[in-house]
Design a protein around this motif. Structure first.
Motif, PDB file in Angstrom:
ATOM      1  N   GLY A 141       0.808  -1.215   0.000  1.00 56.76           N
ATOM      2  CA  GLY A 141       0.000   0.000   0.000  1.00 56.76           C
ATOM      3  C   GLY A 141       0.842   1.267   0.000  1.00 56.76           C
ATOM      4  N   MET A 142       2.154   1.103  -0.255  1.00 55.08           N
ATOM      5  CA  MET A 142       3.068   2.223  -0.081  1.00 55.08           C
ATOM      6  C   MET A 142       2.673   3.465  -0.869  1.00 55.08           C
ATOM      7  N   ARG A 143       2.387   3.268  -2.169  1.00 60.02           N
ATOM      8  CA  ARG A 143       2.142   4.452  -2.970  1.00 60.02           C
ATOM      9  C   ARG A 143       0.881   5.175  -2.506  1.00 60.02           C
ATOM     10  N   HIS A 144      -0.107   4.395  -2.134  1.00 60.72           N
ATOM     11  CA  HIS A 144      -1.338   5.011  -1.661  1.00 60.72           C
ATOM     12  C   HIS A 144      -1.122   5.743  -0.361  1.00 60.72           C
ATOM     13  N   THR A 145      -0.256   5.197   0.456  1.00 59.00           N
ATOM     14  CA  THR A 145       0.036   5.866   1.716  1.00 59.00           C
ATOM     15  C   THR A 145       0.537   7.271   1.434  1.00 59.00           C
ATOM     16  N   PHE A 146       1.469   7.358   0.498  1.00 58.72           N
ATOM     17  CA  PHE A 146       2.040   8.678   0.225  1.00 58.72           C
ATOM     18  C   PHE A 146       1.035   9.584  -0.480  1.00 58.72           C
ATOM     19  N   GLU A 147       0.045   8.997  -1.162  1.00 59.44           N
ATOM     20  CA  GLU A 147      -0.974   9.828  -1.807  1.00 59.44           C
ATOM     21  C   GLU A 147      -2.047  10.271  -0.819  1.00 59.44           C
ATOM     22  N   ASP A 148      -2.452   9.354   0.053  1.00 63.22           N
ATOM     23  CA  ASP A 148      -3.574   9.628   0.950  1.00 63.22           C
ATOM     24  C   ASP A 148      -3.198  10.537   2.107  1.00 63.22           C
ATOM     25  N   VAL A 149      -1.961  10.456   2.513  1.00 65.32           N
ATOM     26  CA  VAL A 149      -1.559  11.145   3.732  1.00 65.32           C
ATOM     27  C   VAL A 149      -0.867  12.452   3.360  1.00 65.32           C
ATOM     28  N   GLU A 150      -1.165  13.481   4.110  1.00 65.59           N
ATOM     29  CA  GLU A 150      -0.497  14.766   3.876  1.00 65.59           C
ATOM     30  C   GLU A 150       1.003  14.594   4.023  1.00 65.59           C
ATOM     31  N   PRO A 151       1.776  15.216   3.140  1.00 63.27           N
ATOM     32  CA  PRO A 151       3.224  14.996   3.168  1.00 63.27           C
ATOM     33  C   PRO A 151       3.841  15.257   4.539  1.00 63.27           C
ATOM     34  N   SER A 152       3.328  16.264   5.228  1.00 71.29           N
ATOM     35  CA  SER A 152       3.957  16.583   6.509  1.00 71.29           C
ATOM     36  C   SER A 152       3.629  15.549   7.573  1.00 71.29           C
ATOM     37  N   LYS A 153       2.639  14.699   7.283  1.00 67.77           N
ATOM     38  CA  LYS A 153       2.222  13.760   8.320  1.00 67.77           C
ATOM     39  C   LYS A 153       2.626  12.318   8.022  1.00 67.77           C
ATOM     40  N   VAL A 154       3.379  12.158   6.927  1.00 66.45           N
ATOM     41  CA  VAL A 154       3.704  10.784   6.563  1.00 66.45           C
ATOM     42  C   VAL A 154       4.486  10.100   7.670  1.00 66.45           C
ATOM     43  N   ASN A 155       5.381  10.870   8.322  1.00 66.37           N
ATOM     44  CA  ASN A 155       6.158  10.210   9.370  1.00 66.37           C
ATOM     45  C   ASN A 155       5.252   9.753  10.516  1.00 66.37           C
ATOM     46  N   LEU A 156       4.156  10.510  10.748  1.00 64.76           N
ATOM     47  CA  LEU A 156       3.219  10.072  11.789  1.00 64.76           C
ATOM     48  C   LEU A 156       2.621   8.714  11.448  1.00 64.76           C
ATOM     49  N   PHE A 157       2.316   8.554  10.154  1.00 63.27           N
ATOM     50  CA  PHE A 157       1.763   7.267   9.723  1.00 63.27           C
ATOM     51  C   PHE A 157       2.714   6.140  10.104  1.00 63.27           C
ATOM     52  N   PHE A 158       3.986   6.365   9.827  1.00 61.25           N
ATOM     53  CA  PHE A 158       4.927   5.274  10.113  1.00 61.25           C
ATOM     54  C   PHE A 158       5.173   5.111  11.608  1.00 61.25           C
ATOM     55  N   ILE A 159       5.011   6.208  12.362  1.00 57.33           N
ATOM     56  CA  ILE A 159       5.071   6.052  13.816  1.00 57.33           C
ATOM     57  C   ILE A 159       3.964   5.110  14.275  1.00 57.33           C
ATOM     58  N   MET A 160       2.762   5.324  13.690  1.00 57.32           N
ATOM     59  CA  MET A 160       1.638   4.462  14.051  1.00 57.32           C
ATOM     60  C   MET A 160       1.930   3.013  13.694  1.00 57.32           C
ATOM     61  N   ILE A 161       2.555   2.838  12.528  1.00 57.46           N
ATOM     62  CA  ILE A 161       2.902   1.463  12.125  1.00 57.46           C
ATOM     63  C   ILE A 161       3.860   0.847  13.142  1.00 57.46           C
ATOM     64  N   ASP A 162       4.860   1.625  13.533  1.00 56.18           N
ATOM     65  CA  ASP A 162       5.828   1.103  14.510  1.00 56.18           C
ATOM     66  C   ASP A 162       5.138   0.739  15.818  1.00 56.18           C
ATOM     67  N   LEU A 163       4.293   1.664  16.289  1.00 52.70           N
ATOM     68  CA  LEU A 163       3.603   1.404  17.556  1.00 52.70           C
ATOM     69  C   LEU A 163       2.711   0.179  17.441  1.00 52.70           C
ATOM     70  N   MET A 164       2.048   0.078  16.284  1.00 47.60           N
ATOM     71  CA  MET A 164       1.168  -1.063  16.045  1.00 47.60           C
ATOM     72  C   MET A 164       1.953  -2.361  16.140  1.00 47.60           C
ATOM     73  N   LEU A 165       3.095  -2.366  15.471  1.00 44.67           N
ATOM     74  CA  LEU A 165       3.926  -3.573  15.485  1.00 44.67           C
ATOM     75  C   LEU A 165       4.342  -3.898  16.910  1.00 44.67           C
ATOM     76  N   SER A 166       4.802  -2.858  17.612  1.00 45.57           N
ATOM     77  CA  SER A 166       5.284  -3.093  18.962  1.00 45.57           C
ATOM     78  C   SER A 166       4.165  -3.634  19.855  1.00 45.57           C
ATOM     79  N   SER A 167       2.963  -3.032  19.723  1.00 48.50           N
ATOM     80  CA  SER A 167       1.889  -3.490  20.600  1.00 48.50           C
ATOM     81  C   SER A 167       1.432  -4.890  20.220  1.00 48.50           C
ATOM     82  N   LEU A 168       1.426  -5.189  18.919  1.00 49.54           N
ATOM     83  CA  LEU A 168       1.034  -6.549  18.511  1.00 49.54           C
ATOM     84  C   LEU A 168       1.998  -7.563  19.088  1.00 49.54           C
ATOM     85  N   LEU A 169       3.306  -7.245  18.968  1.00 50.17           N
ATOM     86  CA  LEU A 169       4.307  -8.182  19.490  1.00 50.17           C
ATOM     87  C   LEU A 169       4.141  -8.344  20.993  1.00 50.17           C
TER      88      LEU A 169
END
Lengths: 495, 530
Positions: free
Chosen positions: A97-125
């Motif tokens: 979903g990478m390309r869509h991520t960069f299209e859907d999310v405001e450029p300034s907030k893309v890093n927030l998206f990946f923070i959420m991914i990291d947190l998600m991974l950490s909490s799942l683990l």
């Protein structure tokens, strides 16, 4: 052993990379996320094979405080396998979903998206590995917040209302879970799983606290069932999965709901005692809700016109399968449920990601009829979707068939639920066939000229992700035996 | 060597199709007219060579493969192996398809001349050959189930092929019915696996159920047998699950003729035979309520199919209804659960294949040459297409069951099996034993109806009704307004269409006159199976 530290490392690594990403830009944050997920895959694989090789599980003391006070992590074959599969699916979903991520999310907030991914991974683990009930609760909350963030970050259309729905339902579930934990703490005086289980066993043996124990069981089950979207509590699913950005949909449907189910199983086995759960007849309730979900989820999906909501409703049905397996109340039913968890994670993520590829070439409309002929315009996505759909229908050689087989054979062992399960399986297969294959036919119907914008050819990364997903499905379908054996071993280690 | 050869008929066409599809993806970019012609020629030789090679391999296996040779391709799960093995009953089915397929390919090249998307058509046509061969060769119920599902996938693009709204509707219904049926057949698979005495699902004459355990849960198992019967029965068009077939006639005629009269529907019947005689076993089923239900269902289907065929004015749909009733002849014979019944049902399976494909090909020839699809449009065509209508007459007479034609042989056998079953049933099971005698009456009724629906076509062809020809028929619903005037002279199609027709007609007469080798071979199978 170094390997024994890996579960802790992977949780903390994912957590801290989230913190690190807050000062990076989007691209860098992406690279950090991918790196973290990649290393999680390697570490989980190491844990899995180490446990498999040694044939035993281990608990890992955090900071060398012994049992009643310290915090513990536990890793066994099943934990390792689940973490491995979850991180693989996470990686593929992020890539797909990478390309869509960069299209859907405001450029300034893309890093927030990946923070959420990291947190998600950490909490799942953490949900997978933890041996402590309160830690589980904390990470359930982190998971909820990350999930909300993932939904809301696509600041378009109905994703706000979807996020609010998700928030409310999730908090309801967490609240119930917390109440259950509090009661359990009251009764047993422990939050660590192993001592809590011993106390529960002695309480049960003495025949005391019958009603509180039942309440604890019911509240925890219902709380986690709400969070994983079991049928009567499913109303948030079509919104969240239907309106989030594709990676988020894939992760939320494929992994997050499974994380809660895994936690529930773990609590059943490691705290409340599986035999007590069966004796309390709570499994029958889960069984019936699961069965209802299998049928009703599919019926809703048939009535749905919007492709992604259709796939989301199909998740309701599949979650129903898993709870039905748990509800059978047998060892083999549990194995089937765990296997179906894996099947569904792999397949549903594939479906969401390939649906995106099909959308892109069809003018981004919601109605499934607009996808007519999309299978020709983006061949790989079409093949991916077809494979996913066939797997959900239970086509031999794909993972869905093995799930169905395991469910059916385990149903034969519990005579009272046998006929209901079998008929439920058959009927739900028919219903699955109706909406999934309707979509597949649409994909390969004659294409009317659709104004196509954007790139015609799918990117290399997207294609790679789809191919890997297909291979994962084939692997689970053709080489299922070692996986099932590992699951069985892992469940035995739970006791 | 022989062992490895066993997987070739199933996999060779699949491999060939993969190559074709891949070359199609790359080939589609350089489309020029001359290049297209060249590609077409190349496509013909490619498909023809693969089909012929596959048939030769099949015949090599039929003639010289030892009993009990088997090949395990891979394991799906535990004892669920994908295993190929060619026993006598498989040989019968394999023999039929290996003869029909090359001829059908020949026919379809003439028929599809000028159609677009030949690549797609022939890819799936070829693929279906492999899948059907896989069904014939499957050595256990798991493999059969796998190929049964694959068959659905391989044939639905062929139903979808015209890409019209009707085709869309038909293919959708076909998929729902087939996949749904397979879901119920799956339950049968699970139960056979759980209750089998061998621990796997391999086919053994007389069944593999552990009778001691099975009898303790007899009614459950019988119910599951019924579900599996109707599940596989979807493809064999048993009454409540038949509705996809008449719709599916929108597909091009070679598809309707070969797949929806032979390959697909007979795969369903074949699967039911395997389930009944080689998995559950007649010992378990004989005299049970499941047997009577199955028998009654096939009788109802025969009545329904032959009656509806008379009512239908669209030629191909009429033939489809005829297929529905004839497939249930096979199932009716099978439901006798006796050695005679198995032999009779296999006999009708073989014979009906030739009769029905011949009739469909005649209908296709007429459609192709004149564009006429309704029966009332056929006035006087018999004189203009003498060979086509000659073959049609043979097929019709045989379908009715006139002696000296092949259809008579199989109907005789079915009636014989029904009588034997009834006599035995009366002794052992009381009044239920009357049901097989009812079957004989049903056969007679159906023969009468067959005479009506087949001979009306032939008679109309040879003896035109002047009043219709004078005009008015074009205004009838469904009549084609734009069909060109019938040209004078011989309208028979080219040799590629005629040759298969003539061969089929010859086979029908040949079997009708000298059926002993066939029936003796089938009796051997029957003796083993029950």
């Amino acid at each position: 052993m170094l390997v024994q530290n890996f579960p802790f490392f992977s949780i903390v690594l994912a957590m801290f990379s989230g913190i690190l990403s807050s000062v990076l830009n989007g691209k860098q944050a992406r690279n950090v996320s991918l790196g973290v997920i990649g290393s999680t895959i390697i570490m989980s694989a190491a844990v899995f094979f180490w446990c498999l090789g040694n044939g035993e599980s281990y608990t890992y003391m955090m900071g060398h405080f012994p049992a009643p006070w310290g915090n513990e992590i536990r890793a066994g074959v099943l934990e390792g396998l689940t973490a491995l599969l979850f991180s693989v699916i996470m990686l593929l979903s992020v890539l797909g979903g990478m390309r869509h991520t960069f299209e859907d999310v405001e450029p300034s907030k893309v890093n927030l998206f990946f923070i959420m991914i990291d947190l998600m991974l950490s909490s799942l683990l953490a949900l997978i590995y933890t041996n402590d009930l309160f830690t589980a609760y904390v990470f359930v909350e982190i998971n909820t917040i990350a999930g909300c963030g993932l939904i809301m970050i696509r600041q378009k259309g109905r994703s706000f209302s979807a996020a609010i729905r998700y928030m409310i339902m999730s908090q309801l579930g967490s609240g119930l879970f917390l109440i259950g934990l509090t009661l359990l703490y009251d009764v047993t005086g422990h939050l660590l799983m192993s001592p809590a289980k011993e106390t529960v066993a002695s309480i049960e043996a003495a025949g005391r606290y019958e009603i509180p124990m039942l309440v604890i069981l019911a509240v925890i089950s219902v709380g986690l069932a709400i969070k994983s979207g079991l049928y009567p509590f499913h109303s948030w699913i079509p919104y969240t999965y239907g309106y989030a950005t594709p990676t988020a949909s894939a992760i939320l449907s494929g992994l997050v709901s499974k994380g809660y189910i895994f936690l529930l199983m773990k609590i059943f086995y490691r705290v409340l005692g599986q035999e007590n759960v069966i004796a309390s007849r709570m499994v029958n309730v889960l069984f019936l809700f699961g069965l209802a979900g299998m049928i009703m989820g599919s019926v809703h999906a048939i009535l749905e016109e919007d492709t992604r909501r259709m796939i989301a409703y199909s998740s309701v049905a599949q979650i129903g399968y898993i709870y039905m397996g748990i509800g059978l109340g047998t060892e083999s039913g549990m194995v089937a449920a765990v296997f179906h968890m894996f099947t569904h994670s792999a397949t549903k993520a594939l479906l969401f990601i390939s649906a995106v590829g099909l959308y892109e070439v069809s003018g981004e409309k919601k109605d499934f009829r607009s996808l007519r002929g999309a299978g020709y315009r983006n061949r790989l996505a079409g093949v991916g979707f077809t494979v996913g759909a066939l797997s959900m229908v239970g086509f031999p050689m794909l993972s869905g068939f093995i799930s169905k087989l395991l469910f059916a054979t385990s149903a034969l062992q519990s005579p009272h639920k046998m006929m209901l399960t079998l008929i439920g399986l058959a009927v739900s297969t028919v219903l699955n066939a109706i909406y999934f294959l309707r979509l597949v036919i649409t994909l390969y119907g004659r294409a009317e000229q659709v104004a196509v914008k954007g790139k015609q050819r799918c990117s290399f990364v997207f294609g790679g992700a789809i191919v890997c997903f297909i291979l994962l499905n084939l692997f689970l379908g053709l080489m299922s035996q070692p996986v099932v054996r590992a699951i069985t071993e892992g469940l035995e280690m739970f006791d | 060597m022989n062992q490895i050869l066993l997987c070739v008929p199933a996999l060779l066409p699949l491999a060939g199709v993969m190559a074709l599809l891949i070359s199609g993806i790359f080939g589609s970019r350089r489309e020029t007219d001359s290049g297209k012609d060249l590609m077409e020629k190349y496509l013909f030789w490619y498909v023809a060579a693969l089909t012929l090679a596959n048939s030769l391999v099949l015949w090599r296996l039929i003639l010289w493969s030892g009993e009990g040779e088997s090949l395990v391709l891979f394991r799906l799960y535990g004892e669920l192996k994908v295993m190929f093995c060619l026993d006598k009953m498989g040989k019968v089915f394999a023999g039929v398809i290996s003869v029909l397929w090359p001829l059908a390919v020949l026919y379809s090249f003439e028929y599809m001349k000028g159609e677009k998307r030949k690549y797609t058509f022939f890819s799936y046509y070829l693929m279906t050959y492999g899948v059907t061969a896989g069904i014939a060769l499957s050595g256990n119920l798991m493999t059969l189930y796998l190929f049964y599902e694959l068959l659905t996938l391989a044939t639905f693009p062929l139903v979808l092929f015209p890409m019209t709204k009707d085709a869309l509707k038909a293919s959708r219904r076909y998929l729902y019915y087939s996949i749904g049926g397979a879901a119920f057949a799956f339950l049968g698979l699970v139960f056979v696996l759980t209750f089998s005495i061998t621990g796997n699902t391999a086919f053994l004459p007389g069944g593999i159920l552990d009778l001691g355990r099975a009898n303790s849960r007899r009614n459950t198992l019988l119910f599951i047998y019924l579900l599996a019967f109707f599940g596989f029965g979807v493809k064999a068009v048993v009454f409540p699950c038949h509705r996809w077939l008449p719709l599916a006639t929108v597909a091009p005629t070679p598809v309707t003729a070969l797949l929806h009269a032979v390959a697909v529907v007979k795969s369903g019947a074949f699967a039911i035979l395997r389930l009944t005689y080689f998995s559950f076993g007649t010992e378990f089923l004989l005299g049970s309520w499941a047997q009577w239900t199955v028998m009654a269902a096939s009788m109802v289907t025969i009545l329904y199919g032959s009656t509806m065929a008379v009512r239908e004015a669209h030629w191909k749909r009429r033939l489809a209804y005829s297929t529905i009733s004839n497939l249930s002849y096979i199932l009716l014979a099978a439901s006798m659960m006796s050695s005679l019944g198995l032999a009779a049902s296999l006999c009708h399976m073989v014979v009906h294949a030739f009769m029905k494909i011949c009739s469909f090909f005649c209908a296709g020839a007429v459609m192709h040459q004149t564009g006429k699809t309704y029966i009332y449009e056929l006035d006087g065509l018999g004189r203009k297409m003498p060979i086509t209508f000659g073959c049609l007459t043979v097929a019709s007479l045989s379908l009715i069951g006139i002696p000296m034609f092949a259809g008579f042989i199989s109907k005789w056998n079915i009636a014989g099996a029904a009588f034997a079953c009834g006599m035995e049933g009366l002794e052992r099971f009381g009044s239920w034993g009357l049901l097989p005698f009812g079957a004989v009456a049903v056969l007679l009724y159906s023969a009468l109806m067959t005479a009506v629906y087949m001979l009306t076509v032939v008679i109309r062809g040879y003896f035109p009704q002047i009043s219709r020809q004078a005009g008015g028929d074009l205004s009838r619903p469904g009549a084609r307004q734009n069909t060109p005037d019938i040209r004078q002279g011989n309208l028979d199609p080219g040799w590629r269409m005629l040759l298969p027709l003539v061969i089929f007609a010859a086979v029908i007469i040949g079997v009708g006159l000298h059926s002993q080798p066939l029936t003796e071979f089938l009796m051997v199978i029957g003796g083993e199976g029950a």
